[in-house]
Design a protein around this motif. Structure first.
Motif, PDB file in Angstrom:
ATOM      1  N   ARG A  58     -17.990   0.672 -30.706  1.00  0.00           N
ATOM      2  CA  ARG A  58     -16.765  -0.826 -30.795  1.00  0.00           C
ATOM      3  C   ARG A  58     -16.190  -0.083 -29.398  1.00  0.00           C
ATOM      4  O   ARG A  58     -15.457  -0.578 -28.758  1.00  0.00           O
ATOM      5  N   LEU A  59     -15.942   1.029 -29.693  1.00  0.00           N
ATOM      6  CA  LEU A  59     -15.345   1.961 -28.628  1.00  0.00           C
ATOM      7  C   LEU A  59     -15.938   1.943 -27.592  1.00  0.00           C
ATOM      8  O   LEU A  59     -15.364   1.676 -26.390  1.00  0.00           O
ATOM      9  N   MET A  60     -17.546   2.446 -27.714  1.00  0.00           N
ATOM     10  CA  MET A  60     -18.272   2.168 -26.277  1.00  0.00           C
ATOM     11  C   MET A  60     -18.096   0.760 -26.150  1.00  0.00           C
ATOM     12  O   MET A  60     -18.477   0.467 -24.172  1.00  0.00           O
ATOM     13  N   ALA A  61     -18.478  -0.268 -26.094  1.00  0.00           N
ATOM     14  CA  ALA A  61     -18.046  -1.813 -25.706  1.00  0.00           C
ATOM     15  C   ALA A  61     -16.712  -1.350 -24.628  1.00  0.00           C
ATOM     16  O   ALA A  61     -16.964  -2.012 -24.333  1.00  0.00           O
ATOM     17  N   VAL A  62     -16.163  -1.227 -25.821  1.00  0.00           N
ATOM     18  CA  VAL A  62     -14.548  -1.350 -25.074  1.00  0.00           C
ATOM     19  C   VAL A  62     -13.721  -0.657 -23.426  1.00  0.00           C
ATOM     20  O   VAL A  62     -13.686  -1.302 -22.720  1.00  0.00           O
ATOM     21  N   ARG A  67      -5.034  11.534 -29.966  1.00  0.00           N
ATOM     22  CA  ARG A  67      -5.817  12.766 -30.584  1.00  0.00           C
ATOM     23  C   ARG A  67      -6.944  12.891 -29.652  1.00  0.00           C
ATOM     24  O   ARG A  67      -7.252  13.871 -29.531  1.00  0.00           O
ATOM     25  N   ILE A  68      -7.530  11.161 -28.984  1.00  0.00           N
ATOM     26  CA  ILE A  68      -9.077  11.236 -28.612  1.00  0.00           C
ATOM     27  C   ILE A  68      -8.240  12.478 -26.847  1.00  0.00           C
ATOM     28  O   ILE A  68      -9.098  12.983 -26.770  1.00  0.00           O
ATOM     29  N   LEU A  69      -6.789  12.339 -26.595  1.00  0.00           N
ATOM     30  CA  LEU A  69      -6.923  12.521 -25.040  1.00  0.00           C
ATOM     31  C   LEU A  69      -6.574  14.474 -25.288  1.00  0.00           C
ATOM     32  O   LEU A  69      -7.294  15.121 -24.629  1.00  0.00           O
ATOM     33  N   THR A  70      -5.975  14.875 -26.399  1.00  0.00           N
ATOM     34  CA  THR A  70      -5.619  16.102 -26.910  1.00  0.00           C
ATOM     35  C   THR A  70      -7.346  16.985 -27.046  1.00  0.00           C
ATOM     36  O   THR A  70      -7.089  17.985 -26.274  1.00  0.00           O
ATOM     37  N   THR A  71      -7.595  16.101 -27.174  1.00  0.00           N
ATOM     38  CA  THR A  71      -9.694  16.628 -27.243  1.00  0.00           C
ATOM     39  C   THR A  71     -10.513  16.776 -26.230  1.00  0.00           C
ATOM     40  O   THR A  71     -10.613  18.123 -25.785  1.00  0.00           O
ATOM     41  N   LEU A  72     -10.010  15.522 -25.219  1.00  0.00           N
ATOM     42  CA  LEU A  72     -10.632  15.390 -23.705  1.00  0.00           C
ATOM     43  C   LEU A  72      -9.755  16.528 -22.840  1.00  0.00           C
ATOM     44  O   LEU A  72     -10.354  17.069 -22.166  1.00  0.00           O
ATOM     45  N   GLN A  75      -0.531   2.485 -33.754  1.00  0.00           N
ATOM     46  CA  GLN A  75      -1.601   3.734 -33.861  1.00  0.00           C
ATOM     47  C   GLN A  75      -2.776   3.373 -32.870  1.00  0.00           C
ATOM     48  O   GLN A  75      -2.932   4.097 -33.075  1.00  0.00           O
ATOM     49  N   LEU A  76      -2.460   2.802 -32.330  1.00  0.00           N
ATOM     50  CA  LEU A  76      -3.211   2.913 -31.423  1.00  0.00           C
ATOM     51  C   LEU A  76      -3.070   3.971 -30.267  1.00  0.00           C
ATOM     52  O   LEU A  76      -4.141   5.353 -29.522  1.00  0.00           O
ATOM     53  N   ALA A  77      -1.966   4.243 -30.115  1.00  0.00           N
ATOM     54  CA  ALA A  77      -1.449   4.842 -29.183  1.00  0.00           C
ATOM     55  C   ALA A  77      -1.582   6.160 -29.844  1.00  0.00           C
ATOM     56  O   ALA A  77      -1.499   7.728 -29.519  1.00  0.00           O
ATOM     57  N   GLU A  78      -1.195   5.676 -30.971  1.00  0.00           N
ATOM     58  CA  GLU A  78      -1.674   7.564 -31.495  1.00  0.00           C
ATOM     59  C   GLU A  78      -2.785   8.235 -32.267  1.00  0.00           C
ATOM     60  O   GLU A  78      -3.818   9.452 -31.842  1.00  0.00           O
ATOM     61  N   ILE A  79      -3.961   6.854 -31.964  1.00  0.00           N
ATOM     62  CA  ILE A  79      -5.071   7.311 -31.814  1.00  0.00           C
ATOM     63  C   ILE A  79      -6.257   7.852 -30.762  1.00  0.00           C
ATOM     64  O   ILE A  79      -6.697   9.094 -30.411  1.00  0.00           O
ATOM     65  N   MET A 131      -3.272  15.917 -17.987  1.00  0.00           N
ATOM     66  CA  MET A 131      -2.996  14.493 -17.651  1.00  0.00           C
ATOM     67  C   MET A 131      -1.654  14.540 -18.259  1.00  0.00           C
ATOM     68  O   MET A 131      -1.396  14.388 -19.417  1.00  0.00           O
ATOM     69  N   PHE A 132      -1.189  13.669 -17.035  1.00  0.00           N
ATOM     70  CA  PHE A 132       0.479  13.217 -17.401  1.00  0.00           C
ATOM     71  C   PHE A 132       0.095  11.732 -18.850  1.00  0.00           C
ATOM     72  O   PHE A 132       0.636  12.241 -19.862  1.00  0.00           O
ATOM     73  N   ALA A 133      -1.105  10.798 -19.426  1.00  0.00           N
ATOM     74  CA  ALA A 133      -1.280  10.129 -20.388  1.00  0.00           C
ATOM     75  C   ALA A 133      -1.462  11.215 -21.664  1.00  0.00           C
ATOM     76  O   ALA A 133      -1.297  10.876 -22.993  1.00  0.00           O
ATOM     77  N   THR A 134      -1.176  12.634 -21.359  1.00  0.00           N
ATOM     78  CA  THR A 134      -1.731  13.932 -22.282  1.00  0.00           C
ATOM     79  C   THR A 134      -0.259  13.630 -23.528  1.00  0.00           C
ATOM     80  O   THR A 134      -0.148  14.238 -24.783  1.00  0.00           O
ATOM     81  N   SER A 135       0.922  14.186 -22.194  1.00  0.00           N
ATOM     82  CA  SER A 135       1.609  15.046 -22.701  1.00  0.00           C
ATOM     83  C   SER A 135       2.689  14.315 -23.559  1.00  0.00           C
ATOM     84  O   SER A 135       2.962  12.998 -23.093  1.00  0.00           O
ATOM     85  N   ASP A 136       3.307  15.072 -24.320  1.00  0.00           N
ATOM     86  CA  ASP A 136       4.478  14.082 -24.438  1.00  0.00           C
ATOM     87  C   ASP A 136       5.721  13.526 -25.132  1.00  0.00           C
ATOM     88  O   ASP A 136       6.293  14.257 -23.672  1.00  0.00           O
TER      89      ASP A 136
END
Length: 160
Positions: A17-21, A144-149, A137-141, A155-160
């Protein structure tokens, strides 16, 4: 192949489902922005990030971080936006090795014109499909994925 931990049924469903999105969402955003504003999503995002910056100006390296792009990709897009009169590049006065990108008045007008349709589309395709607690929840998910990537948080989106 013995060292692979295969996805269980729930993990596989989530992955597919994530790949489809990830496959469908960029095209849907590009379609709306192309139809309504003659921009693709990355061009719009670049203009939007400049529009939010102090003085509507950022170093190219900072703009790359905010748009989650490599410098070569960003440079190609900024060249197109520059040709269209939406962005100007100039040497950075604080660091002669760096280049600034500045949103022109025409670029400001373009992003102001494009923003309402883009926000409507983001709502229709993502935000309104979720319950309010799911947005968090989407923001937190995603965080977490961005922290790994992006473990170095370039990247700006990774910083808090």
């Amino acid at each position: 192949m013995d060292d692979v931990t295969w996805l269980d049924s729930d993990e596989h469903t989530a992955w597919v489902r994530l790949m489809a999105v990830l496959t469908l969402l960029p095209g849907a955003l590009d379609t709306q922005l192309g139809r309504d504003s003659d921009l693709n999503h990355f061009e719009y995002f670049t203009l939007a990030m400049l529009s939010e910056a102090p003085g509507r100006r950022l170093r190219m390296s900072a703009l790359a971080a905010r748009t989650n792009a490599t410098l070569p990709r960003l440079s190609r897009v900024v060249s197109r936006l520059e040709t269209a009169g939406l962005v100007e590049r100039s040497p950075c006065p604080e660091d002669g090795r760096a280049t600034n990108a500045t949103l022109t008045e025409a670029g400001w007008e373009k992003v102001v014109q494009a923003a309402p349709g883009h926000v409507r589309t983001a709502r229709e395709l993502v935000v309104d499909a979720l319950e309010p607690e799911q947005v968090g929840q989407l923001a937190e998910i995603a965080r977490r994925i961005l922290t790994t990537l992006d473990p170095e948080q370039k990247m700006f989106a990774t910083s808090d």
